[in-house]
Design a protein around this motif. Structure first.
Motif, mmCIF file in Angstrom:
data_model
loop_
_atom_site.group_PDB
_atom_site.id
_atom_site.type_symbol
_atom_site.label_atom_id
_atom_site.label_comp_id
_atom_site.label_asym_id
_atom_site.label_seq_id
_atom_site.Cartn_x
_atom_site.Cartn_y
_atom_site.Cartn_z
ATOM 1 N N THR A 121 18.660 12.463 -8.986
ATOM 2 C CA THR A 121 18.635 11.107 -8.446
ATOM 3 C C THR A 121 18.986 11.052 -6.961
ATOM 4 O OG1 THR A 121 20.901 10.825 -9.267
ATOM 5 C CG2 THR A 121 19.118 10.009 -10.659
ATOM 6 N N ASN A 122 19.733 12.021 -6.460
ATOM 7 C CA ASN A 122 20.006 12.071 -5.021
ATOM 8 C C ASN A 122 18.704 12.210 -4.240
ATOM 9 O OD1 ASN A 122 22.749 11.925 -5.467
ATOM 10 N ND2 ASN A 122 23.110 14.122 -5.242
ATOM 11 N N ALA A 123 17.837 13.108 -4.722
ATOM 12 C CA ALA A 123 16.555 13.332 -4.052
ATOM 13 C C ALA A 123 15.701 12.072 -4.112
ATOM 14 C CB ALA A 123 15.829 14.507 -4.702
ATOM 15 N N ARG A 124 15.709 11.404 -5.266
ATOM 16 C CA ARG A 124 14.912 10.181 -5.381
ATOM 17 C C ARG A 124 15.403 9.109 -4.414
ATOM 18 N NH1 ARG A 124 15.865 7.003 -10.539
ATOM 19 N NH2 ARG A 124 15.051 8.844 -11.602
ATOM 20 N N ALA A 125 16.724 8.969 -4.310
ATOM 21 C CA ALA A 125 17.283 7.977 -3.380
ATOM 22 C C ALA A 125 16.898 8.291 -1.942
ATOM 23 C CB ALA A 125 18.802 7.926 -3.527
ATOM 24 N N ALA A 126 16.911 9.578 -1.592
ATOM 25 C CA ALA A 126 16.530 9.972 -0.236
ATOM 26 C C ALA A 126 15.060 9.652 0.027
ATOM 27 C CB ALA A 126 16.785 11.467 -0.041
ATOM 28 N N LEU A 127 14.195 9.916 -0.955
ATOM 29 C CA LEU A 127 12.771 9.634 -0.781
ATOM 30 C C LEU A 127 12.522 8.135 -0.641
ATOM 31 C CD1 LEU A 127 11.233 12.153 -3.343
ATOM 32 C CD2 LEU A 127 10.839 12.145 -0.869
ATOM 33 N N ILE A 128 13.210 7.326 -1.421
ATOM 34 C CA ILE A 128 13.039 5.875 -1.316
ATOM 35 C C ILE A 128 13.482 5.382 0.055
ATOM 36 C CG2 ILE A 128 13.903 3.650 -2.162
ATOM 37 C CD1 ILE A 128 13.948 4.880 -4.970
ATOM 38 N N THR A 129 14.636 5.866 0.507
ATOM 39 C CA THR A 129 15.185 5.397 1.785
ATOM 40 C C THR A 129 14.334 5.838 2.961
ATOM 41 O OG1 THR A 129 17.388 5.580 0.813
ATOM 42 C CG2 THR A 129 17.259 5.299 3.185
ATOM 43 N N ARG A 130 13.994 7.131 2.993
ATOM 44 C CA ARG A 130 13.163 7.621 4.095
ATOM 45 C C ARG A 130 11.719 7.131 3.961
ATOM 46 N NH1 ARG A 130 15.717 7.282 7.737
ATOM 47 N NH2 ARG A 130 14.031 8.279 8.918
ATOM 48 N N GLY A 131 11.293 6.894 2.718
ATOM 49 C CA GLY A 131 9.975 6.303 2.522
ATOM 50 C C GLY A 131 9.894 4.904 3.106
ATOM 51 N N LEU A 132 10.967 4.139 2.945
ATOM 52 C CA LEU A 132 11.002 2.804 3.533
ATOM 53 C C LEU A 132 10.900 2.885 5.054
ATOM 54 C CD1 LEU A 132 11.326 -0.238 3.062
ATOM 55 C CD2 LEU A 132 13.803 0.084 3.197
ATOM 56 N N ARG A 169 2.245 3.194 -12.652
ATOM 57 C CA ARG A 169 1.216 4.233 -12.761
ATOM 58 C C ARG A 169 1.386 5.286 -11.670
ATOM 59 N NH1 ARG A 169 -1.784 -0.441 -13.116
ATOM 60 N NH2 ARG A 169 -2.586 -0.091 -11.014
ATOM 61 N N ASN A 170 1.773 4.856 -10.478
ATOM 62 C CA ASN A 170 1.939 5.800 -9.376
ATOM 63 C C ASN A 170 3.061 6.791 -9.668
ATOM 64 O OD1 ASN A 170 0.093 4.785 -7.036
ATOM 65 N ND2 ASN A 170 0.993 2.950 -7.934
ATOM 66 N N ARG A 171 4.163 6.304 -10.195
ATOM 67 C CA ARG A 171 5.256 7.197 -10.567
ATOM 68 C C ARG A 171 4.814 8.143 -11.685
ATOM 69 N NH1 ARG A 171 9.654 7.280 -14.189
ATOM 70 N NH2 ARG A 171 11.358 8.567 -13.380
ATOM 71 N N ALA A 223 0.822 -1.214 0.000
ATOM 72 C CA ALA A 223 0.000 0.000 0.000
ATOM 73 C C ALA A 223 0.853 1.260 0.000
ATOM 74 C CB ALA A 223 -0.932 -0.012 1.211
ATOM 75 N N LEU A 224 1.801 1.343 0.920
ATOM 76 C CA LEU A 224 2.528 2.602 1.096
ATOM 77 C C LEU A 224 3.595 2.830 0.040
ATOM 78 C CD1 LEU A 224 1.031 2.417 3.866
ATOM 79 C CD2 LEU A 224 2.987 3.651 4.826
ATOM 80 N N LYS A 225 4.088 1.773 -0.578
ATOM 81 C CA LYS A 225 5.091 1.991 -1.628
ATOM 82 C C LYS A 225 4.510 2.795 -2.774
ATOM 83 C CE LYS A 225 3.458 -1.378 -4.559
ATOM 84 N NZ LYS A 225 3.193 -1.356 -6.005
ATOM 85 N N ASN A 226 3.191 2.688 -2.994
ATOM 86 C CA ASN A 226 2.559 3.468 -4.056
ATOM 87 C C ASN A 226 2.574 4.956 -3.745
ATOM 88 O OD1 ASN A 226 1.867 1.285 -5.736
ATOM 89 N ND2 ASN A 226 0.061 0.840 -4.505
ATOM 90 N N ILE A 227 2.416 5.297 -2.475
ATOM 91 C CA ILE A 227 2.445 6.708 -2.067
ATOM 92 C C ILE A 227 3.847 7.271 -2.233
ATOM 93 C CG2 ILE A 227 2.013 8.308 -0.158
ATOM 94 C CD1 ILE A 227 0.094 6.169 0.984
ATOM 95 N N ILE A 228 4.836 6.504 -1.807
ATOM 96 C CA ILE A 228 6.222 6.951 -1.947
ATOM 97 C C ILE A 228 6.592 7.076 -3.429
ATOM 98 C CG2 ILE A 228 8.615 6.513 -1.309
ATOM 99 C CD1 ILE A 228 6.643 7.089 1.043
ATOM 100 N N ALA A 229 6.049 6.192 -4.270
ATOM 101 C CA ALA A 229 6.320 6.269 -5.703
ATOM 102 C C ALA A 229 5.762 7.565 -6.299
ATOM 103 C CB ALA A 229 5.721 5.064 -6.420
ATOM 104 N N ILE A 230 4.615 8.012 -5.818
ATOM 105 C CA ILE A 230 4.081 9.304 -6.273
ATOM 106 C C ILE A 230 5.038 10.418 -5.884
ATOM 107 C CG2 ILE A 230 2.222 10.991 -5.944
ATOM 108 C CD1 ILE A 230 0.281 8.663 -5.704
ATOM 109 N N THR A 253 8.403 0.280 -7.980
ATOM 110 C CA THR A 253 7.301 1.212 -8.209
ATOM 111 C C THR A 253 7.778 2.655 -8.252
ATOM 112 O OG1 THR A 253 5.919 -0.354 -6.985
ATOM 113 C CG2 THR A 253 4.958 1.776 -7.474
ATOM 114 N N ALA A 254 8.830 2.959 -7.520
ATOM 115 C CA ALA A 254 9.332 4.337 -7.475
ATOM 116 C C ALA A 254 10.209 4.682 -8.664
ATOM 117 C CB ALA A 254 10.113 4.558 -6.175
ATOM 118 N N THR A 255 10.696 3.670 -9.384
ATOM 119 C CA THR A 255 11.641 3.946 -10.473
ATOM 120 C C THR A 255 11.206 3.398 -11.825
ATOM 121 O OG1 THR A 255 12.939 1.926 -10.071
ATOM 122 C CG2 THR A 255 13.563 3.891 -8.822
ATOM 123 N N GLY A 256 10.296 2.427 -11.848
ATOM 124 C CA GLY A 256 9.941 1.760 -13.095
ATOM 125 C C GLY A 256 9.067 2.603 -14.001
#
Length: 354
Positions: free
Chosen positions: A232-243, A279-281, A213-220, A272-275
């Motif tokens: 890409t630094n920002a994306r990596a930070a969002l993925i890590t802190r999103g986890l 759809r969420n991304r 459920a929550l990975k979709n929100i982080i992917a948005i 989901t955050a990078t592919g």
């Protein structure tokens, strides 16, 4: 916790009957996969769609270009599909490929059918993700409530880092079946494991559902960041802190922390955050480039994360769990906060220990 697949004895390797309820992209992809090992029938309410599939051998609406196997039988008759799953040489499976909004109704219909007939199945597995927008319930909570008159039925969730199109194309994928019932886990593994598909078992239903459920929100959020060109630094930070957000929320609901570092946590989040097929991304990208949620939805682009973000935040507040990225996504989607302001507010948060 993650479990190893139980050894399967030769006597259990019979042709199991499987009914996949739902002929959207994911339901159809799973029906294709199941038909390699099982006698499989796919059902949809839309008789016109089933007629098109039967006449062309294609589900052009949801999986364009994918030729369906001749062994896959399709029907728009609900009882026909239920009968199929209950008449094999061993207990059959019902795979629910319906969206979250349709889960309660389909479970009520299954409950009514099985109670009237007295027929038995190995269990029910769903694939939908999210929290219900009205009740805030997880799919397992919805399903168990709707199946309350049949408490003996085993239930579980099939999840993991996967795009339906790639599964239908027979590309490699690893999935997780989560259930507290060992026999249901084994039945799912027998149905799908093999060839390009690996299926791992878990008993942590809540953890698998929260990860999905929550990975979709982080992917948005990652899509918004990419749409703004933040790098890409920002994306990596969002993925890590999103986890970290996913883990905090999951543990508050009783999930096991280790689940979030596996396929249905980190694996599904990264995909989901990078592919490009996410759809969420894609929703996040469009919003980051200046479109509103209404404009995105008007184009036919929908995403589970947008639907469940508010429900997640409400339940998190009830639990006293801080979800800053989820809150920022809700601010952008529903409270007219600009993406750049939401990013600035995230950056302005006080420093903490990781």
């Amino acid at each position: 916790m993650q479990l190893k697949p139980d050894p399967v004895s030769p006597t259990t390797l019979q042709m199991r009957h499987v009914a996949v309820l739902g002929a959207g992209a994911w339901g159809n992809a799973l029906a294709i996969a199941a038909s390699a090992n099982s006698s499989t029938m796919m059902w949809a309410r839309n008789a016109g769609l089933i007629g098109e599939i039967q006449s062309t051998g294609l589900n052009a609406r949801y999986l364009p270009g994918i030729k369906l196997p001749e062994s896959l039988v399709c029907t728009s008759e609900f009882e026909h599909a239920i009968n199929h799953a209950t008449t094999g040489p061993c207990p059959g499976l019902l795979i629910l490929g319906v969206p979250l909004a349709g889960l309660r109704q389909i479970c009520l219909e299954i409950s009514k059918s099985l109670k009237q007939s007295g027929r038995k199945i190995a269990g029910i597995i769903w694939t939908c993700k999210g929290l219900d927008a009205e009740s805030g319930q997880l799919p397992s909570e919805i399903a168990r409530q709707a199946l309350s008159e049949l408490p003996e039925i085993a239930i579980g969730v099939l999840s993991g880092p996967s795009f339906a199109l790639e599964v239908a194309q027979n590309l490699p994928v690893a999935l997780t079946i989560a259930s507290t019932d060992a026999a249901l886990r084994e039945a799912c593994i027998q149905t799908f494991h093999g060839g390009t598909i690996r299926v791992y078992a878990s008993s942590d239903v809540i953890g698998v559902e929260i990860g999905g459920a929550l990975k979709n929100i982080i992917a948005i959020a990652c899509g918004i960041s990419d749409g703004l060109g933040l790098g890409t630094n920002a994306r990596a930070a969002l993925i890590t802190r999103g986890l970290a957000e996913i883990r905090r929320f999951g543990e508050a609901l009783g999930a096991q922390a280790s689940t979030f570092f596996g396929l249905t946590g980190l694996g599904d989040l990264v995909l989901t955050a990078t592919g490009d097929l996410s759809r969420n991304r894609q929703v996040g990208l469009a919003i980051g480039k200046g479109q509103s949620l209404d404009e995105v939805l008007a184009q036919g682009l929908t995403a589970e994360g947008a639907r469940c973000a508010k429900a997640v935040l409400i339940r998190a507040n009830q639990l006293g769990v801080d979800l800053p990225i989820t809150r920022a996504v809700c601010d952008v989607l529903y409270h007219h906060v600009t993406p750049r302001l939401a990013v600035s507010q995230l950056l302005a948060r006080d420093a903490t220990s990781e």
